[in-house]
Design a protein around this motif. Structure first.
Motif, PDB file in Angstrom:
ATOM      1  N   LEU A 147       0.823  -1.213   0.000  1.00 51.80           N
ATOM      2  CA  LEU A 147       0.000   0.000   0.000  1.00 51.80           C
ATOM      3  C   LEU A 147       0.860   1.267   0.000  1.00 51.80           C
ATOM      4  CD1 LEU A 147      -2.830  -1.010   2.504  1.00 51.80           C
ATOM      5  CD2 LEU A 147      -3.031  -0.767   0.020  1.00 51.80           C
ATOM      6  N   ILE A 148       1.922   1.268   0.784  1.00 51.08           N
ATOM      7  CA  ILE A 148       2.745   2.466   0.857  1.00 51.08           C
ATOM      8  C   ILE A 148       3.430   2.730  -0.485  1.00 51.08           C
ATOM      9  CG2 ILE A 148       4.931   1.456   1.674  1.00 51.08           C
ATOM     10  CD1 ILE A 148       5.061   3.771   3.708  1.00 51.08           C
ATOM     11  N   ARG A 149       3.762   1.673  -1.197  1.00 55.89           N
ATOM     12  CA  ARG A 149       4.321   1.850  -2.530  1.00 55.89           C
ATOM     13  C   ARG A 149       3.280   2.430  -3.476  1.00 55.89           C
ATOM     14  NH1 ARG A 149       9.413   1.594  -5.241  1.00 55.89           N
ATOM     15  NH2 ARG A 149       8.812   1.982  -7.404  1.00 55.89           N
ATOM     16  N   ARG A 150       2.029   1.977  -3.369  1.00 52.63           N
ATOM     17  CA  ARG A 150       0.961   2.532  -4.208  1.00 52.63           C
ATOM     18  C   ARG A 150       0.757   4.006  -3.917  1.00 52.63           C
ATOM     19  NH1 ARG A 150      -2.579  -1.031  -6.901  1.00 52.63           N
ATOM     20  NH2 ARG A 150      -4.230   0.540  -6.784  1.00 52.63           N
ATOM     21  N   VAL A 151       0.844   4.384  -2.648  1.00 52.81           N
ATOM     22  CA  VAL A 151       0.719   5.807  -2.296  1.00 52.81           C
ATOM     23  C   VAL A 151       1.804   6.616  -2.995  1.00 52.81           C
ATOM     24  CG1 VAL A 151       0.944   7.471  -0.407  1.00 52.81           C
ATOM     25  CG2 VAL A 151      -0.454   5.410  -0.101  1.00 52.81           C
ATOM     26  N   GLY A 152       3.037   6.117  -2.940  1.00 52.70           N
ATOM     27  CA  GLY A 152       4.128   6.811  -3.605  1.00 52.70           C
ATOM     28  C   GLY A 152       3.931   6.884  -5.107  1.00 52.70           C
ATOM     29  N   ASP A 153       3.529   5.783  -5.713  1.00 52.61           N
ATOM     30  CA  ASP A 153       3.311   5.761  -7.159  1.00 52.61           C
ATOM     31  C   ASP A 153       2.180   6.708  -7.553  1.00 52.61           C
ATOM     32  OD1 ASP A 153       5.296   3.881  -7.344  1.00 52.61           O
ATOM     33  OD2 ASP A 153       3.952   2.158  -7.608  1.00 52.61           O
ATOM     34  N   ARG A 154       1.117   6.741  -6.756  1.00 54.86           N
ATOM     35  CA  ARG A 154      -0.004   7.633  -7.057  1.00 54.86           C
ATOM     36  C   ARG A 154       0.455   9.091  -6.992  1.00 54.86           C
ATOM     37  NH1 ARG A 154      -4.202   5.153  -4.703  1.00 54.86           N
ATOM     38  NH2 ARG A 154      -3.618   5.766  -2.620  1.00 54.86           N
ATOM     39  N   GLY A 155       1.309   9.399  -6.000  1.00 50.96           N
ATOM     40  CA  GLY A 155       1.830  10.755  -5.895  1.00 50.96           C
ATOM     41  C   GLY A 155       2.659  11.143  -7.110  1.00 50.96           C
ATOM     42  N   VAL A 156       3.448  10.203  -7.619  1.00 52.47           N
ATOM     43  CA  VAL A 156       4.255  10.465  -8.817  1.00 52.47           C
ATOM     44  C   VAL A 156       3.343  10.686 -10.026  1.00 52.47           C
ATOM     45  CG1 VAL A 156       5.916   9.471 -10.438  1.00 52.47           C
ATOM     46  CG2 VAL A 156       6.279   9.229  -7.976  1.00 52.47           C
ATOM     47  N   GLU A 157       2.329   9.834 -10.189  1.00 54.59           N
ATOM     48  CA  GLU A 157       1.405   9.952 -11.320  1.00 54.59           C
ATOM     49  C   GLU A 157       0.647  11.271 -11.281  1.00 54.59           C
ATOM     50  OE1 GLU A 157      -1.057   6.527 -11.006  1.00 54.59           O
ATOM     51  OE2 GLU A 157       0.573   5.117 -11.443  1.00 54.59           O
ATOM     52  N   ALA A 158       0.352  11.769 -10.068  1.00 57.89           N
ATOM     53  CA  ALA A 158      -0.393  13.022  -9.935  1.00 57.89           C
ATOM     54  C   ALA A 158       0.501  14.250 -10.038  1.00 57.89           C
ATOM     55  CB  ALA A 158      -1.136  13.034  -8.602  1.00 57.89           C
ATOM     56  N   THR A 160       2.591  15.136  -7.704  1.00 59.48           N
ATOM     57  CA  THR A 160       2.835  15.654  -6.354  1.00 59.48           C
ATOM     58  C   THR A 160       4.305  15.548  -5.982  1.00 59.48           C
ATOM     59  OG1 THR A 160       0.597  14.952  -5.729  1.00 59.48           O
ATOM     60  CG2 THR A 160       2.131  15.415  -3.934  1.00 59.48           C
ATOM     61  N   LEU A 161       4.989  14.547  -6.535  1.00 58.34           N
ATOM     62  CA  LEU A 161       6.419  14.342  -6.309  1.00 58.34           C
ATOM     63  C   LEU A 161       6.975  13.614  -7.516  1.00 58.34           C
ATOM     64  CD1 LEU A 161       6.927  11.414  -3.771  1.00 58.34           C
ATOM     65  CD2 LEU A 161       4.701  11.991  -4.699  1.00 58.34           C
ATOM     66  N   ILE A 162       8.285  13.477  -7.586  1.00 62.37           N
ATOM     67  CA  ILE A 162       8.903  12.749  -8.683  1.00 62.37           C
ATOM     68  C   ILE A 162       9.411  11.406  -8.169  1.00 62.37           C
ATOM     69  CG2 ILE A 162       9.509  14.847  -9.931  1.00 62.37           C
ATOM     70  CD1 ILE A 162      12.375  14.540  -8.919  1.00 62.37           C
ATOM     71  N   ALA A 163       9.765  10.526  -9.078  1.00 64.17           N
ATOM     72  CA  ALA A 163      10.144   9.160  -8.704  1.00 64.17           C
ATOM     73  C   ALA A 163      11.319   9.132  -7.741  1.00 64.17           C
ATOM     74  CB  ALA A 163      10.460   8.352  -9.966  1.00 64.17           C
ATOM     75  N   GLU A 164      12.313   9.997  -7.977  1.00 65.40           N
ATOM     76  CA  GLU A 164      13.473  10.025  -7.091  1.00 65.40           C
ATOM     77  C   GLU A 164      13.086  10.432  -5.675  1.00 65.40           C
ATOM     78  OE1 GLU A 164      14.811  10.259 -11.254  1.00 65.40           O
ATOM     79  OE2 GLU A 164      13.307  11.341 -10.077  1.00 65.40           O
ATOM     80  N   GLU A 165      12.141  11.351  -5.558  1.00 68.01           N
ATOM     81  CA  GLU A 165      11.668  11.769  -4.226  1.00 68.01           C
ATOM     82  C   GLU A 165      10.884  10.638  -3.557  1.00 68.01           C
ATOM     83  OE1 GLU A 165      11.116  16.577  -4.893  1.00 68.01           O
ATOM     84  OE2 GLU A 165       9.563  15.201  -5.624  1.00 68.01           O
ATOM     85  N   ARG A 166      10.066   9.938  -4.334  1.00 65.42           N
ATOM     86  CA  ARG A 166       9.342   8.783  -3.779  1.00 65.42           C
ATOM     87  C   ARG A 166      10.317   7.768  -3.204  1.00 65.42           C
ATOM     88  NH1 ARG A 166       7.584   5.289  -8.437  1.00 65.42           N
ATOM     89  NH2 ARG A 166       9.858   4.989  -8.311  1.00 65.42           N
ATOM     90  N   ASP A 167      11.348   7.455  -3.963  1.00 63.98           N
ATOM     91  CA  ASP A 167      12.312   6.449  -3.515  1.00 63.98           C
ATOM     92  C   ASP A 167      13.062   6.923  -2.274  1.00 63.98           C
ATOM     93  OD1 ASP A 167      11.480   4.976  -5.665  1.00 63.98           O
ATOM     94  OD2 ASP A 167      13.236   5.440  -6.912  1.00 63.98           O
ATOM     95  N   ALA A 168      13.385   8.216  -2.222  1.00 65.62           N
ATOM     96  CA  ALA A 168      14.086   8.763  -1.063  1.00 65.62           C
ATOM     97  C   ALA A 168      13.206   8.711   0.182  1.00 65.62           C
ATOM     98  CB  ALA A 168      14.525  10.199  -1.337  1.00 65.62           C
ATOM     99  N   ILE A 169      11.911   8.962   0.001  1.00 62.70           N
ATOM    100  CA  ILE A 169      10.974   8.910   1.131  1.00 62.70           C
ATOM    101  C   ILE A 169      10.868   7.481   1.659  1.00 62.70           C
ATOM    102  CG2 ILE A 169       8.528   9.098   1.757  1.00 62.70           C
ATOM    103  CD1 ILE A 169       8.423  11.514  -0.218  1.00 62.70           C
ATOM    104  N   LEU A 170      10.683   6.516   0.765  1.00 63.90           N
ATOM    105  CA  LEU A 170      10.551   5.127   1.192  1.00 63.90           C
ATOM    106  C   LEU A 170      11.825   4.644   1.887  1.00 63.90           C
ATOM    107  CD1 LEU A 170       8.673   3.576  -1.870  1.00 63.90           C
ATOM    108  CD2 LEU A 170       7.712   4.304   0.331  1.00 63.90           C
ATOM    109  N   ARG A 171      12.972   5.061   1.364  1.00 68.35           N
ATOM    110  CA  ARG A 171      14.238   4.679   2.003  1.00 68.35           C
ATOM    111  C   ARG A 171      14.379   5.342   3.375  1.00 68.35           C
ATOM    112  NH1 ARG A 171      19.643   6.161   2.538  1.00 68.35           N
ATOM    113  NH2 ARG A 171      21.135   4.446   2.279  1.00 68.35           N
ATOM    114  N   GLY A 172      14.022   6.619   3.459  1.00 68.40           N
ATOM    115  CA  GLY A 172      14.118   7.322   4.735  1.00 68.40           C
ATOM    116  C   GLY A 172      13.200   6.734   5.791  1.00 68.40           C
ATOM    117  N   LEU A 173      11.985   6.365   5.375  1.00 66.77           N
ATOM    118  CA  LEU A 173      11.041   5.764   6.317  1.00 66.77           C
ATOM    119  C   LEU A 173      11.548   4.417   6.829  1.00 66.77           C
ATOM    120  CD1 LEU A 173       7.636   6.576   4.574  1.00 66.77           C
ATOM    121  CD2 LEU A 173       8.442   7.490   6.758  1.00 66.77           C
ATOM    122  N   LEU A 174      11.997   3.567   5.917  1.00 63.40           N
ATOM    123  CA  LEU A 174      12.481   2.256   6.340  1.00 63.40           C
ATOM    124  C   LEU A 174      13.704   2.395   7.234  1.00 63.40           C
ATOM    125  CD1 LEU A 174      12.305  -0.791   6.295  1.00 63.40           C
ATOM    126  CD2 LEU A 174      13.565  -0.798   4.125  1.00 63.40           C
TER     127      LEU A 174
END
Length: 362
Positions: A147-158, A160-174
């Motif tokens: 689900l958290i990956r879908r949230v990130g992907d949805r943000g990129v599609e909209a 709201t953020l770019i793919a590199e930012e999505r990946d940085a967020i997921l890495r920072g959270l983990l």
């Protein structure tokens, strides 16, 4: 500790209503409910229907009076508060929606992991509870990973953020979750030392509580480059201190559980290092047996328990003072009352006992 349900007592609910907290949070209650509703829909795309049940009802827009709205506020109070704070900091609507979805996934991930550590079965997803609590926690954990990956992907599609930012967020959270989990893992076999209370707060509570709450700022730190970074840093510090206060209170309500598994507990540290001779003698027996009789915190260890509670006040007051400086609406004079209210059902009686003859909150 998780971002657990709070404001369980009738007095706490009355406090929310009388001091305008509920009304001030109303827009964020609705926004968080819509985020949860959206993730419930996403769940049907990541796991087969045979593992699902009908989800709990969510409050409709503008609902602040029903039992459904009350239950939702109790369960998601801190996520709702984070969203309200982000709005006060001037963050855009699309980012606010993204953070509400992301924070639901963070809470769910932490809840599922905490279940495994503590052998519990709390769930935020409408999953069938038919195959054992441990498996259900694992299934919930795997579901939130998707689900958290879908949230990130949805943000990129909209946009709201770019793919590199999505990946940085997921890495920072983990990475931060791993730091919190590392502390939990270090206690799996029990602890062999009892640090002094000051050290324990810095080494344990600022991670288990403070860093837990700071997870909500991982994404804004990455995405809000144009925001006032000084204000963002102050807000994060305030939320971290509130998380520390929450963990301190949690130690009071979880005293018996922590003694049983020999994990870090601030009340144990306060008694061990600063308690009366009678308290230390009683603690020695309790620690050796791994069992504390009901009512000992309120009676035998009352003096030290009140000292621990005072530490929670200090953290919450500092948090609220910073939020006031930032122009946030939460009244700073409510700090002590919020400390009393941020307990689950099991902690209500204990908090009432410990504060029964205390001076009026400052």
């Amino acid at each position: 500790m998780t971002l657990s349900p709070v404001f369980r007592s009738p007095a706490a609910v009355q406090l929310l209503r009388e001091r305008g907290v509920w009304d001030a949070l109303s827009p964020s209650i609705d926004a968080q409910a819509r985020a949860v509703e959206l993730l419930y829909g996403d769940l049907r795309a990541v796991v087969d229907e045979r593992f699902l049940v009908e989800p709990h009802a969510l409050p409709v827009a503008g609902d602040t009076e029903s039992e459904t709205a009350l239950g939702f506020l109790q369960e998601y109070f801190f996520l709702i508060l984070f969203r309200s704070l982000f709005e006060a900091l001037g963050l855009s609507e699309d980012r606010l929606r993204f953070y509400a979805e992301l924070n639901f996934c963070i809470k769910g991930t932490i809840t599922a992991a905490d279940n495994i550590f503590d052998d519990q079965a709390k769930s935020l997803l409408p999953l069938k509870d038919e195959t054992g609590p441990r498996f259900m926690s694992i299934l919930q954990l795997m579901s939130f990973e998707r689900l958290i990956r879908r949230v990130g992907d949805r943000g990129v599609e909209a946009g709201t953020l770019i793919a590199e930012e999505r990946d940085a967020i997921l890495r920072g959270l983990l990475s931060l979750m791993a730091e919190i989990g590392e502390l939990e893992g270090s206690e799996e076999g029990g602890v062999s030392e009892i640090p002094d209370p000051d050290s324990m707060v810095e080494r344990v509570h600022r991670i288990r509580g403070g860093a837990l709450f700071a997870l909500s700022f991982i994404a804004p730190r990455i995405l809000e480059g144009e925001a006032d970074q000084d204000r963002m840093t102050q807000a994060e510090d305030a939320i971290s201190r509130l998380g520390t206060a929450f963990q301190i209170v949690d130690d009071l309500t979880d005293f018996e559980f922590d003694v049983g598994r020999k994990s870090h507990n601030l009340l144990v540290a306060e008694i061990h290092h600063n308690g009366t001779a009678a308290e230390r003698e009683a603690l020695s027996e309790v620690w050796a047996s791994g069992s504390a009789e009901e009512g000992m915190v309120e009676d035998v260890f009352r003096r030290s328990a009140r000292a621990v509670l005072e530490r929670a006040y200090v953290e919450a007051r500092a948090s609220f003072a910073t939020l006031e400086d930032l122009g946030f609406w939460l009244p700073p004079e409510l700090a002590d009352e919020i400390v009393h209210a941020i307990v689950g059902m099991d902690g209500i009686g204990r908090m009432e006992e410990l504060t029964a003859d205390a001076p009026a909150p400052r």
